[in-house]
Design an enzyme around this catalytic site. Sequence first.
Site, short mmCIF file in Angstrom:
data_model
loop_
_atom_site.label_atom_id
_atom_site.label_comp_id
_atom_site.label_asym_id
_atom_site.label_seq_id
_atom_site.Cartn_x
_atom_site.Cartn_y
_atom_site.Cartn_z
N LYS A 154 0.84 -1.22 0.00
CA LYS A 154 0.00 0.00 0.00
C LYS A 154 0.86 1.25 0.00
O LYS A 154 2.05 1.22 0.38
CB LYS A 154 -0.94 0.04 1.21
N PRO A 179 9.23 -5.18 0.25
CA PRO A 179 10.31 -4.95 1.22
C PRO A 179 9.75 -4.64 2.61
O PRO A 179 8.65 -4.08 2.73
CB PRO A 179 11.04 -3.72 0.67
N GLY A 182 3.98 -6.85 5.89
CA GLY A 182 3.68 -7.79 6.98
C GLY A 182 2.20 -7.80 7.31
O GLY A 182 1.60 -8.86 7.54
N ASP A 207 -2.81 -1.73 10.55
CA ASP A 207 -3.11 -1.69 9.11
C ASP A 207 -3.80 -2.96 8.60
O ASP A 207 -4.20 -3.02 7.43
CB ASP A 207 -1.81 -1.56 8.30
#
Length: 307
Positions: free
Chosen positions: A17, A110, A118, A152
């Site tokens: 995102k 990354p 994650g 998130d």
Amino acid sequence: MYPRRMGAAWEAFAPAKLNLYLEVLGKRDDGFHELETLMAPIRLYDRLQWTPGDQTASGFSLRFDPSTPAALQAAVPVDRRNLVWQAAELLARDAGVSATGEFVLTKRIPSQAGLGGGSSDAAAALVLANAAWGLDYSRSKLSRLAAQLGSDVPFFLAGRSAICRGRGERVEPVANFPRLDVVVAVPPEGVSTAAAFQALAAAPAAPSHPPDSRSRLSRLLDLLQSGSLAAAGRWMTNGLQSVAAELCPWIRRLGTAFASTSCHGHMLTGSGSAYFAVMRSARHARRVAAELSSRNLGTVFASATCC
Ligand code: C5P
């Protein structure tokens, strides 16, 4: 985010995102910060595969697909610290099923970049285990579990551009979000989200309700939805950028590099360290990505928002 059945296995694609707007409204009693942010998924994906285990076998396993670059394998743990693992365990506990099965993660996003990799993987794990175990949890029930895993994670579960408030877990999907062609640069050093928020709380001008955040965000969204991207670029803002730039000097260097690209707007995503710009077209994005790639700024690539 949708699970797909592949014989005995299931798979889901977990997007990265970008934050196009992020204001920190203040510190809360629970130690988190109150946020107002606009986030959009982009076309950069991890892939998570899940083969449910035999219910008599014990425990999970999580491993990387061998195509995962060595640098990402070194940066991301594949044990209980990984949110994929925590997500599946949380759901198993909540549903009272035994937590068994094998996850294979093909990592492309990354870490410590503000790209949400994650958290997106965690949302994928919830969706896959929900399907594979035939639990049929509703999205709102899964979203409550998602919020326990990270601020998130509910955004990724919703799977489309959204305004997020609270600590990030109150998600309002946005209609008619345009495709934005972007260039993303990921420098060699990451930023820890917790460290960025700590630095902000310790800064002399600690955040306390920056004025007009709601109306500035709504102005930005109107301009994006009406396709006025040049004007929209002027309303993009990230309240974590100056503290993140103190933690990671690459961020100022990237800001200077993007300022010379005739983009519509550029800024840090989340707590960084990835930096991005909204470009005039996909062609413009590809050209600028190629130019910046030759300047030792880290990994630079063209992408686009996807929904
Ligand atoms: O929720 P998540 O695990 O992603 O947050 C990582 C860290 O970032 C938290 O431990 C907290 O220190 C900080 N954070 C915050 N306010 C938020 C989100 C995250 O202070 N809204």
